[in-house]
Design an enzyme around this catalytic site. Structure first.
Site, PDB file in Angstrom:
ATOM      1  CB  CYS A   2      -8.530  10.885   9.700  1.00 47.36           C
ATOM      2  SG  CYS A   2      -6.784  11.123   9.124  1.00 47.36           S
ATOM      3  NE  ARG A  27     -12.464   6.475   6.326  1.00 48.28           N
ATOM      4  CZ  ARG A  27     -13.058   6.895   4.988  1.00 48.28           C
ATOM      5  NH1 ARG A  27     -13.816   6.008   4.689  1.00 48.28           N
ATOM      6  NH2 ARG A  27     -12.225   8.070   4.155  1.00 48.28           N
ATOM      7  CD1 TRP A  81      -3.386   4.866   8.835  1.00 43.90           C
ATOM      8  CD2 TRP A  81      -2.605   6.466   7.184  1.00 43.90           C
ATOM      9  NE1 TRP A  81      -2.043   4.303   7.954  1.00 43.90           N
ATOM     10  CE2 TRP A  81      -1.699   5.207   6.862  1.00 43.90           C
ATOM     11  CE3 TRP A  81      -2.505   7.436   6.270  1.00 43.90           C
ATOM     12  CZ2 TRP A  81      -0.692   5.169   5.936  1.00 43.90           C
ATOM     13  CZ3 TRP A  81      -1.547   7.520   5.175  1.00 43.90           C
ATOM     14  CH2 TRP A  81      -0.537   6.111   4.873  1.00 43.90           C
ATOM     15  CG  ASN A 107     -10.066  11.423   5.633  1.00 46.09           C
ATOM     16  OD1 ASN A 107      -8.751  11.412   5.359  1.00 46.09           O
ATOM     17  ND2 ASN A 107     -10.866  10.824   4.679  1.00 46.09           N
ATOM     18  N   GLY A 108      -7.194  13.849   5.247  1.00 45.53           N
ATOM     19  CA  GLY A 108      -6.728  13.979   3.419  1.00 45.53           C
ATOM     20  C   GLY A 108      -4.393  14.916   4.464  1.00 45.53           C
ATOM     21  CD  GLU A 541      -6.461 -10.421  -2.370  1.00 47.97           C
ATOM     22  OE1 GLU A 541      -5.247  -9.641  -3.043  1.00 47.97           O
ATOM     23  OE2 GLU A 541      -7.131 -10.419  -1.329  1.00 47.97           O
ATOM     24  CE  LYS A 545      -6.891  -9.894   1.315  1.00 53.09           C
ATOM     25  NZ  LYS A 545      -6.247  -8.895   0.740  1.00 53.09           N
ATOM     26  CD  GLU A 548      -3.766  -6.633   3.750  1.00 54.12           C
ATOM     27  OE1 GLU A 548      -5.002  -7.646   2.966  1.00 54.12           O
ATOM     28  OE2 GLU A 548      -4.273  -5.691   3.598  1.00 54.12           O
ATOM     29  CG  HIS A 564      12.442 -17.271 -16.130  1.00 50.29           C
ATOM     30  ND1 HIS A 564      13.153 -18.127 -16.846  1.00 50.29           N
ATOM     31  CD2 HIS A 564      11.383 -17.674 -16.731  1.00 50.29           C
ATOM     32  CE1 HIS A 564      12.570 -18.825 -18.203  1.00 50.29           C
ATOM     33  NE2 HIS A 564      11.991 -18.188 -17.673  1.00 50.29           N
ATOM     34  CE  LYS A 667     -12.436  -1.761   3.591  1.00 48.48           C
ATOM     35  NZ  LYS A 667     -11.643  -3.909   3.325  1.00 48.48           N
TER      36      LYS A 667
HETATM   37  O1  M6R Z   1     -10.637   0.673  -1.503  1.00 47.46           O
HETATM   38  P1  M6R Z   1      -9.955   0.060  -2.728  1.00 47.46           P
HETATM   39  O2  M6R Z   1     -10.743  -0.995  -3.691  1.00 47.46           O
HETATM   40  O3  M6R Z   1      -9.469   1.480  -3.677  1.00 47.46           O
HETATM   41  O4  M6R Z   1      -8.621  -0.056  -1.885  1.00 47.46           O
HETATM   42  C1  M6R Z   1      -8.087  -0.480  -2.661  1.00 47.46           C
HETATM   43  C2  M6R Z   1      -7.130  -1.303  -1.917  1.00 47.46           C
HETATM   44  O5  M6R Z   1      -6.141   0.153  -0.716  1.00 47.46           O
HETATM   45  C3  M6R Z   1      -7.187  -2.259  -1.352  1.00 47.46           C
HETATM   46  O6  M6R Z   1      -7.773  -2.679  -1.936  1.00 47.46           O
HETATM   47  C4  M6R Z   1      -5.619  -2.897   0.146  1.00 47.46           C
HETATM   48  O7  M6R Z   1      -4.887  -3.375  -0.985  1.00 47.46           O
HETATM   49  C5  M6R Z   1      -6.720  -3.828   0.899  1.00 47.46           C
HETATM   50  N1  M6R Z   1      -6.083  -3.271   2.677  1.00 47.46           N
HETATM   51  C6  M6R Z   1      -6.248  -4.925   0.685  1.00 47.46           C
HETATM   52  O8  M6R Z   1      -6.418  -5.808   1.691  1.00 47.46           O
END
Ligand code: M6R
Length: 672
Positions: A2, A27, A81, A107-108, A541, A545, A548, A564, A667
């Site tokens: 949040c 966030r 969130w 938040n939390g 990676e 991308k 998500e 495999h 985020k």
């Molecule tokens: O803030 P952080 O780098 O610790 O976050 C880690 C992951 O949550 C973050 O990299 C997430 O996988 C991204 N949304 C990917 O694009």
């Protein structure tokens, strides 16, 4: 998770709070709400994105019914969130006490909320939401009552909850709630000797925090304490902004960067009280405490879209600058690699005999790349672990283990918990982080900051490239301290790194065909990514991308693993993105991936090949060929990742998705 913002000052709070929420919306964006103190407690909240709240507030104003929301000078705001309870109006924050006196945002996760809720319900409190946060609102109200009645002790949670004649709290979501003249206000007599505004509220907050388990940032406003916002934090971010016309509280500095760049990082288990002209910090027991002052080295324009349709596009474009900034000033006059903060001796660094990298998501992929470079340069065994798994498998750690925690936000709970576990086992912890004032660097023995600037889009792009740079620098530093690499060898690699901003720039210059391809692939049910060596984490990676952002099936594989099992996924026309290693120096690796390309094409795959300029051997096997500049093998992910970011962004946009705020995500993931 949040986003939280608070303001106490001389100017109307609502605009400041909403502006802060806009900057924090990355966030969490399940719902949003505000509360303002102005002759009473005024609140408005709505499910969905911030625009829904904006609309509700506009309707209130148009009907002449905001009741002073717009003019009050003390306020808090929240963008959610969801954890406890679905993202509905009733679960949106702020949450109010039954007597309508206070409003709380959070938040939390409050882990003992079930116990607390049961206690409160047993005492007759009716809950208006499914959230853990609402417990805090009722507990704070109880503590305020106990304090004002002169109770010297921490009251049990339900004590003091007004029994009768109170304003029922069946749904503050209705818009604006007016509580002037409520019995609680009329009977309000402070029995706690206090000359400072908000002192009673702060003490109530401390009492409540001592009963809470879990991770939380809390902000509260009290209609009996106009001009005051009280905040608290444990394992969840909260920073103070010191302004000239008021003070600010927020999950991160972007919320108040338009007003001030002077910030204070709060420590663990601290309560902070802000008014227009004061910031007071204590620990949870009430002892005076201090935060760490810092100056934010970027300004409000860095957190704006700057003419791009999405933050992600802007952040992709910023990568050359971000890489250059992360490299700047890292090589001393004597040829030594410089970290930012080092609270560990050179001898300890020399003694390191094992490295674990812990991280999540994209940062984990940076760690996977780092393993190749660190082992190659330092000859120290290096393992890369998902932070969420690390501590549960009881890893073998001791004083000679170095744990490298990589995190853009510096607040990812899984990574923080892995770090703490490592410290308990006496390992040395080095953080790679993009966020000054965050928890992970504060709790680490050494820190290297990535200077990516604020990353707002949920999908990580420039943070990834700068994390790679930081990992390379850490590897070089360790190799240097341990005497494995000479200064001139290190300088050679640093000068190769210094060429990378230009190379990334040249990749960005030729992305139009990739964008076109993205539009063509938007209807594909699935995209596969393959790579070898450092190209394997790049494949992972690329797939992350796409998952998500485009909500498509996408998977990354080590190219050698295809045969495999995963090769069965390939059907006529299945797009397969192949990250090809440089043919220079490691020709065996290159030859192998050429074979893998032939294998997938033989089964009908449509190949999208990312290959170095001058690599003619792959051209015959590429349905689409994306060229990147010639780059030393270990550094290649800095260029090969970029087309995959652009591809995912374009596919998502062609599918009509909100690229910056993909569904179900946030985020900064501050829960485990
Ligand atoms: O803030 P952080 O780098 O610790 O976050 C880690 C992951 O949550 C973050 O990299 C997430 O996988 C991204 N949304 C990917 O694009």
């Amino acid at each position: 998770m949040c986003g939280i913002v608070g303001y106490a000052g001389a100017r109307p709070a609502l605009g400041i709070v909403l502006d802060g929420l806009r900057r924090l919306e990355y966030r969490g964006y399940d719902s949003a709400g505000v509360a303002v103190i102005n002759s009473g407690l005024l609140s408005c909240k709505r499910s969905g994105k911030l625009t829904n709240l904006d609309k509700a507030l506009a309707e209130l104003s148009a009907n002449g019914g905001d009741g002073g929301l717009v003019t009050g000078t003390t306020g808090i705001g929240h963008t959610r969130w969801a954890t406890h309870g679905p993202p509905t109006d009733r679960n949106a924050h702020p949450h109010q006490s039954t007597n309508g006196r206070i409003a709380v945002i959070h938040n939390g996760i409050i882990e003992n909320f079930a116990t607390l809720r049961a206690e409160l319900e047993a005492a007759g409190v009716e809950f208006a939401s499914d959230t853990d946060t609402e417990c805090v609102a009722h507990m704070l109200a109880a503590e305020l009552t106990a304090l004002e009645e002169g109770s010297p002790h921490q009251a049990p949670a339900p004590a003091g909850v007004p029994a009768s004649g109170t304003v029922p709290n069946k749904g503050p979501l209705l818009g604006v709630s007016f509580e002037e003249g409520s019995p609680v206000q009329a009977e309000h007599v402070s029995r706690v000797p206090s000359s400072k505004p908000g002192e009673v509220l702060a003490e109530a907050m401390r009492r409540v925090c001592r009963r809470l388990e879990g991770a939380f940032t809390l902000l509260v406003v009290d209609k009996e304490a106009p001009g005051v916002v009280v905040g608290a934090r444990r394992d969840s971010p909260l920073v103070v902004g010191r302004g000239e016309d008021g003070n600010y509280l927020a999950s991160d500095v972007s919320a108040f960067i338009a007003h001030t760049r002077e910030a204070v990082e709060l420590g663990q288990d601290q309560v902070v009280t802000i008014t227009a002209d004061a910031v007071e910090i204590t620990d949870f027991r009430g002892e005076p405490a201090a935060g760490r002052d810092f100056h934010v080295d970027w300004d409000a324009t860095a957190a704006e879209k700057g003419g791009y349709d999405y933050f992600m596009l802007k952040e992709i474009a910023e990568q050359p600058r971000a890489v250059a900034d992360t490299l700047r000033g890292r090589l001393s006059d004597t040829g030594q690699i410089m970290l930012d903060e080092v609270r560990v001796s050179e001898q300890d660094l020399r003694d390191v005999d094992k490295i674990f990298i812990v991280a999540c998501g994209t940062a984990y992929h940076a760690g996977l790349v780092a393993k190749y470079a660190i082992e190659h340069w330092t000859r120290i065994p290096c393992e890369v672990e998902l932070a969420s798994e690390f501590r549960y498998r009881d890893p073998v750690l001791d004083r000679t283990t170095m744990v490298v925690a990589i995190s853009q936000s510096g607040e990812t709970m899984d990574t923080l918990m892995a770090l703490r576990h490592a410290k308990e086992q006496h390992a040395r912890v080095l953080a790679i982080c993009n966020t000054n004032g965050s928890t992970i660097p504060r709790e680490s023995d050494a820190v290297l900051y990535t200077h990516a600037g604020p990353e707002i889009a949920v999908a990580s792009t420039k943070a990834f490239l700068t994390q790679l740079i930081a990992c390379y620098l850490v590897g070089l530093h360790l190799a240097q301290v341990r005497g494995i690499m000479y200064a001139d060898e290190v300088a050679t690699i640093v000068s190769q790194l210094q060429e990378m901003p230009g190379k990334v720039d040249s990749v960005l210059d030729v992305m139009e065909p990739v964008r076109q391809l993205g539009r063509e692939l938007a209807g594909s049910p699935s995209v596969l990514f393959i790579g070898r060596h450092v190209g394997y984490p790049v494949a992972l990676e690329g797939a992350l991308k796409l998952k998500e952002l485009a909500y498509m099936h996408a998977e990354g594989f080590a190219a050698g693993e295809l045969k495999h099992g995963p090769i069965a996924l390939i059907d006529n026309g299945t797009p397969v993105v192949c990250v090809v290693p440089s043919p220079v120096g490691r020709s065996v690796l290159h030859d192998k991936i050429v074979s893998n390309l032939q294998e997938v094409r033989a089964r009908g795959a449509r190949t999208i090949v990312i290959a170095e300029e001058g690599d003619e051997a792959v051209a015959a096997y590429a349905d689409h060929l994306v060229r990147v500049p010639r780059t030393p093998t270990l550094l290649a992910p800095l260029v090969t990742t970029v087309p995959l970011q652009v591809l995912a962004c374009e596919i998502a946009s062609a599918r009509g998705h909100d690229v910056d705020q993909p569904r179900n995500l946030a985020k900064s993931v501050t829960v485990e």
